[in-house]
Scaffold this motif. Structure first.
Motif, PDB file in Angstrom:
ATOM      1  N   UNK A 187       1.942  15.603 -28.121  1.00  2.11           N
ATOM      2  CA  UNK A 187       0.830  15.613 -29.079  1.00  2.11           C
ATOM      3  C   UNK A 187       1.216  14.886 -30.373  1.00  2.11           C
ATOM      4  N   UNK A 188       0.294  14.081 -30.883  1.00  2.00           N
ATOM      5  CA  UNK A 188       0.421  13.523 -32.237  1.00  2.00           C
ATOM      6  C   UNK A 188      -0.838  13.879 -33.016  1.00  2.00           C
ATOM      7  N   UNK A 189      -0.654  14.386 -34.241  1.00  2.00           N
ATOM      8  CA  UNK A 189      -1.802  14.630 -35.113  1.00  2.00           C
ATOM      9  C   UNK A 189      -1.470  14.082 -36.495  1.00  2.00           C
ATOM     10  N   UNK A 190      -2.378  13.307 -37.047  1.00  4.27           N
ATOM     11  CA  UNK A 190      -2.167  12.756 -38.390  1.00  4.27           C
ATOM     12  C   UNK A 190      -3.522  12.430 -38.989  1.00  4.27           C
ATOM     13  N   UNK A 191      -3.545  11.979 -40.250  1.00  2.76           N
ATOM     14  CA  UNK A 191      -4.833  11.595 -40.823  1.00  2.76           C
ATOM     15  C   UNK A 191      -4.732  10.257 -41.537  1.00  2.76           C
ATOM     16  N   UNK A 192      -5.821   9.502 -41.462  1.00  2.02           N
ATOM     17  CA  UNK A 192      -5.858   8.200 -42.122  1.00  2.02           C
ATOM     18  C   UNK A 192      -6.244   8.327 -43.578  1.00  2.02           C
ATOM     19  N   UNK A 193      -7.086   9.307 -43.850  1.00  2.00           N
ATOM     20  CA  UNK A 193      -7.589   9.517 -45.196  1.00  2.00           C
ATOM     21  C   UNK A 193      -8.489  10.725 -45.119  1.00  2.00           C
ATOM     22  N   UNK A 194      -9.181  11.045 -46.224  1.00  2.14           N
ATOM     23  CA  UNK A 194     -10.061  12.201 -46.189  1.00  2.14           C
ATOM     24  C   UNK A 194     -11.078  12.060 -45.052  1.00  2.14           C
ATOM     25  N   UNK A 195     -11.300  13.105 -44.326  1.00  2.00           N
ATOM     26  CA  UNK A 195     -12.320  13.161 -43.268  1.00  2.00           C
ATOM     27  C   UNK A 195     -12.025  12.304 -42.045  1.00  2.00           C
ATOM     28  N   UNK A 196     -10.801  11.815 -41.874  1.00  2.00           N
ATOM     29  CA  UNK A 196     -10.501  11.141 -40.612  1.00  2.00           C
ATOM     30  C   UNK A 196      -9.166  11.644 -40.065  1.00  2.00           C
ATOM     31  N   UNK A 197      -9.251  12.621 -39.152  1.00  2.00           N
ATOM     32  CA  UNK A 197      -8.058  13.206 -38.549  1.00  2.00           C
ATOM     33  C   UNK A 197      -7.965  12.731 -37.106  1.00  2.00           C
ATOM     34  N   UNK A 198      -6.765  12.287 -36.721  1.00  2.00           N
ATOM     35  CA  UNK A 198      -6.591  11.696 -35.393  1.00  2.00           C
ATOM     36  C   UNK A 198      -5.666  12.542 -34.533  1.00  2.00           C
ATOM     37  N   UNK A 199      -5.897  12.481 -33.235  1.00  2.00           N
ATOM     38  CA  UNK A 199      -5.034  13.189 -32.288  1.00  2.00           C
ATOM     39  C   UNK A 199      -4.870  12.351 -31.032  1.00  2.00           C
ATOM     40  N   UNK A 200      -3.628  12.255 -30.539  1.00  2.00           N
ATOM     41  CA  UNK A 200      -3.419  11.710 -29.202  1.00  2.00           C
ATOM     42  C   UNK A 200      -2.600  12.733 -28.433  1.00  2.00           C
ATOM     43  N   UNK A 201      -2.827  12.827 -27.117  1.00  2.00           N
ATOM     44  CA  UNK A 201      -2.083  13.796 -26.314  1.00  2.00           C
ATOM     45  C   UNK A 201      -2.155  13.423 -24.842  1.00  2.00           C
ATOM     46  N   UNK A 202      -1.168  13.888 -24.090  1.00  2.00           N
ATOM     47  CA  UNK A 202      -1.213  13.783 -22.635  1.00  2.00           C
ATOM     48  C   UNK A 202      -1.833  15.069 -22.094  1.00  2.00           C
ATOM     49  N   UNK A 203      -2.779  14.928 -21.170  1.00  2.00           N
ATOM     50  CA  UNK A 203      -3.388  16.099 -20.537  1.00  2.00           C
ATOM     51  C   UNK A 203      -2.993  16.093 -19.060  1.00  2.00           C
ATOM     52  N   UNK A 204      -2.260  17.129 -18.669  1.00  2.00           N
ATOM     53  CA  UNK A 204      -1.793  17.217 -17.284  1.00  2.00           C
ATOM     54  C   UNK A 204      -2.756  18.077 -16.466  1.00  2.00           C
ATOM     55  N   UNK A 205      -3.339  17.483 -15.404  1.00  2.00           N
ATOM     56  CA  UNK A 205      -4.238  18.237 -14.516  1.00  2.00           C
ATOM     57  C   UNK A 205      -3.411  18.823 -13.376  1.00  2.00           C
TER      58      UNK A 205
ATOM     59  N   UNK B  86      -7.694  10.607 -28.647  1.00  2.00           N
ATOM     60  CA  UNK B  86      -7.402   9.825 -27.445  1.00  2.00           C
ATOM     61  C   UNK B  86      -6.539  10.672 -26.508  1.00  2.00           C
ATOM     62  N   UNK B  87      -7.005  10.860 -25.255  1.00  2.00           N
ATOM     63  CA  UNK B  87      -6.239  11.617 -24.270  1.00  2.00           C
ATOM     64  C   UNK B  87      -5.726  10.693 -23.182  1.00  2.00           C
ATOM     65  N   UNK B  88      -4.559  11.038 -22.656  1.00  2.00           N
ATOM     66  CA  UNK B  88      -4.039  10.324 -21.491  1.00  2.00           C
ATOM     67  C   UNK B  88      -3.996  11.308 -20.327  1.00  2.00           C
ATOM     68  N   UNK B  89      -4.794  11.072 -19.265  1.00  4.47           N
ATOM     69  CA  UNK B  89      -4.805  12.019 -18.145  1.00  4.47           C
ATOM     70  C   UNK B  89      -3.588  11.818 -17.234  1.00  4.47           C
ATOM     71  N   UNK B  90      -3.056  12.944 -16.708  1.00  2.19           N
ATOM     72  CA  UNK B  90      -1.911  12.861 -15.799  1.00  2.19           C
ATOM     73  C   UNK B  90      -2.139  13.793 -14.622  1.00  2.19           C
ATOM     74  N   UNK B  91      -1.665  13.369 -13.462  1.00  2.90           N
ATOM     75  CA  UNK B  91      -1.633  14.290 -12.326  1.00  2.90           C
ATOM     76  C   UNK B  91      -0.185  14.464 -11.854  1.00  2.90           C
ATOM     77  N   UNK B  92       0.482  13.340 -11.545  1.00  2.00           N
ATOM     78  CA  UNK B  92       1.881  13.435 -11.128  1.00  2.00           C
ATOM     79  C   UNK B  92       2.808  13.703 -12.314  1.00  2.00           C
TER      80      UNK B  92
END
Ligand SMILES: [Zn+2]
Ligand SMILES: [Zn+2]
Length: 303
Positions: free
Chosen positions: A231-249, A279-285
């Motif tokens: 997981x990554x969480x950060x912000x660009x400025x007021x009112x813009x918070x971003x997240x990226x993560x891997x989602x394992x199914x 932004x999510x990255x889907x994973x199965x294996x």
């Protein structure tokens, strides 16, 4: 995208008023040798700068993202606030040092009339700014911060005015330095807060209102079919918070089912934590990792 341009007008008014009053205070502060007036002037001057920079960066921030600046120019606002926080800190530290020096080497109290008249003028400027911004304070977090701040400024002007009434007492020569110490401590506190928050953003820290463990627990409790890592969480400025993560199914599923889970997660994340750029990255294996925070990036190997 929502337009905030109608807020610019009240901001312009407060910019003009703050700029005008700080020059007035600085001028009469120097004439009357009142550190309290000078410190209020310095502080109002950085307020002026803050609103002025906020206006400029708002205008720049409205520029759409480009192929070279894919996030747009939101960080300008943070950068401007950081610069202003540094300036505020430096000025107030100098005034604090000077007023402590004067406590031990007292000088004749400043002209009472000048300090009272200019103090009252400064009070009214802050008071008018408060009234002008009041109807807009719910629309924008920056306006709300400015509102609270100007309210505090009005209070500082009251301290200046009261101090002037105490000049004639036997302890009169200590009043101006003591008022200055009070003011500079108050302002230093807000300068440190500004620096802390802007540095946190510039260092891509997780916004203070978000606890990553809470997010992991939320996913664990509500989505038994998946797990979340890297997981990554950060912000660009007021009112813009971003997240990226891997989602394992845990079980293989169709693309439209993946899309549904992602859409649902995004909606919940936005509602609960105001994370609005996901932004999510889907994973199965699996990608071979399962840590919440990937150790890969610091080694420069995994993205
Ligand atoms: Zn202020
Ligand atoms: Zn992964």
């Amino acid at each position: 995208m929502t337009s905030h341009s109608h807020i610019d007008r009240p901001l312009y008014i407060t910019v003009f008023l703050n700029g005008f009053i700080s020059l007035l205070e600085l001028f009469f502060g120097l004439i009357s040798n009142s550190l309290a007036l000078i410190s209020d002037a310095a502080h109002n001057l950085t307020d002026f700068l803050a609103v002025f920079l906020a206006l400029i960066s708002r205008i720049a921030g409205r520029k759409p993202p480009t192929l070279k600046h894919t996030y747009g120019f939101r960080r300008l606002e943070i950068f401007a606030a950081f610069f202003n926080g540094l300036l505020l800190f430096a000025i107030m530290a100098i005034l604090l040092k000077e007023s402590i020096f004067r406590l031990f080497n007292p000088v004749k109290p400043p002209s009472q009339t000048i300090v009272i008249v200019v103090g009252i003028a400064a009070f009214f400027v802050n008071f008018i700014s408060v009234i002008v911004l009041n109807p807009h304070k719910k629309e924008d977090v920056n306006i709300k911060i400015a509102f609270i701040h100007l309210l505090q400024d009005a209070f500082v002007s009251v301290v200046v005015i009261i101090s002037a009434f105490l000049y004639n007492f036997s302890f009169g020569k200590y009043v101006d330095p003591i008022a200055t110490i009070l003011i500079s401590i108050l302002v230093l506190k807000s300068a440190i807060l500004i620096l802390y928050e802007t540095v946190l953003t510039l260092l891509e820290g997780v916004p203070p209102n978000i606890d990553i463990m809470e997010i992991i627990n939320f996913v664990g409790q509500n989505y038994p079919q998946i797990s979340i890592h890297h997981i990554h969480i950060w912000q660009n400025g007021p009112n813009e918070i971003l997240l990226t993560a891997h989602i394992h199914f845990k079980e293989n599923c169709r693309t439209d089912e993946i899309e549904m889970v992602f859409a649902d997660l995004k909606e919940k994340f936005e509602k609960q934590w105001k994370i609005n750029h996901i932004t999510f990255e889907p994973e199965f294996n699996g990608c071979g990792e399962s840590e919440t925070i990937s150790k890969g990036i610091s080694k420069g190997t995994k993205f």
